[in-house]
Design an enzyme around this catalytic site. Structure first.
Site, short mmCIF file in Angstrom:
data_model
loop_
_atom_site.label_atom_id
_atom_site.label_comp_id
_atom_site.label_asym_id
_atom_site.label_seq_id
_atom_site.Cartn_x
_atom_site.Cartn_y
_atom_site.Cartn_z
N HIS A 1 1.04 -1.18 -0.11
CA HIS A 1 0.02 -0.09 -0.08
C HIS A 1 0.83 1.30 -0.14
O HIS A 1 2.12 1.23 0.07
CB HIS A 1 -0.90 0.13 1.38
CG HIS A 1 -0.42 0.00 2.50
ND1 HIS A 1 0.27 1.32 3.16
CD2 HIS A 1 0.00 -0.96 3.36
CE1 HIS A 1 0.57 0.91 4.43
NE2 HIS A 1 0.50 -0.48 4.58
N CYS B 1 2.99 -5.29 6.52
CA CYS B 1 2.68 -4.72 5.10
C CYS B 1 3.89 -4.39 4.62
O CYS B 1 5.24 -3.90 5.04
CB CYS B 1 1.62 -3.76 5.31
SG CYS B 1 -0.16 -4.46 5.59
#
Length: 192
Positions: A152, A168
């Site tokens: 992201h 992440c």
């Protein structure tokens, strides 16, 4: 339908849209430009084309955590290299997953494990430009199940290039938008 009826319906729709905006924008954002927070920074592009030898097919993402780099294989012997942030100590992982979904300006639901560690986190941050997942998110899945890990963007471009996430992989918003356009749902992701 008469003109006054159209005007009443249009006014009602406009009011509904403004009410909807109020639900997804931070407090004070509709109060005018003086009270609105600035739009998040997109950040610089930290992407470059590099020589890259791999047996993986074009369209495959290879993440090398130790290098803090994400490689998108573009053709034999070549890849796009993006600078990324990776999981901090205790939050790193390896394996092969797939891109299960992609979202523009995604909403964010911190996992219950993260909320247990950080009780001040909300249950949900609505979709939009102030979301901590940034401009785009690629949702990683294994065997058809969401891993809860994402590739992201970030609204804080200075937060790229470190061991600082909960597992992440974070890029600048500029780079995640570029990657988002190039990667298909179902693409293979190899985390090393």
């Amino acid at each position: 339908m008469t003109l006054p009826d159209r005007h009443r319906i249009a006014s009602g729709l406009a009011a509904a849209c403004i009410a909807g905006l109020a639900l997804v924008m931070p407090a004070g954002a509709l109060a005018g430009s003086a009270g609105a927070p600035p739009l998040p920074a997109m950040g610089p592009s930290l992407r470059k084309t590099v020589a890259f030898e791999t047996a993986e097919q074009p369209g495959t993402i290879i993440i090398r955590k130790d290098e803090k780099a994400l490689y998108l294989v573009t053709r034999q012997g070549q890849a796009l290299r993006y600078k990324i942030s990776v999981g901090r100590d205790g939050f790193g992982w390896t394996g092969v997953v797939k891109v299960g979904a992609k979202t523009e300006w995604p909403q964010w639901r911190p996992p219950k494990e993260m909320r247990a560690r950080q009780p001040e986190l909300p249950e949900l941050v609505p979709a939009g430009p102030y979301n901590p997942l940034g401009a785009r998110a690629l949702y990683l899945s294994r065997d058809g199940h969401d891993t809860l890990y994402r590739i992201h963007g970030t609204n804080d471009p200075s937060g790229v290039g470190f061991d600082g996430t909960s597992g992440c992989f974070r890029l600048t918003n500029t780079d995640v938008i570029d990657l988002f356009k190039r990667v298909a749902i179902g693409a293979k992701v190899v985390v090393q």
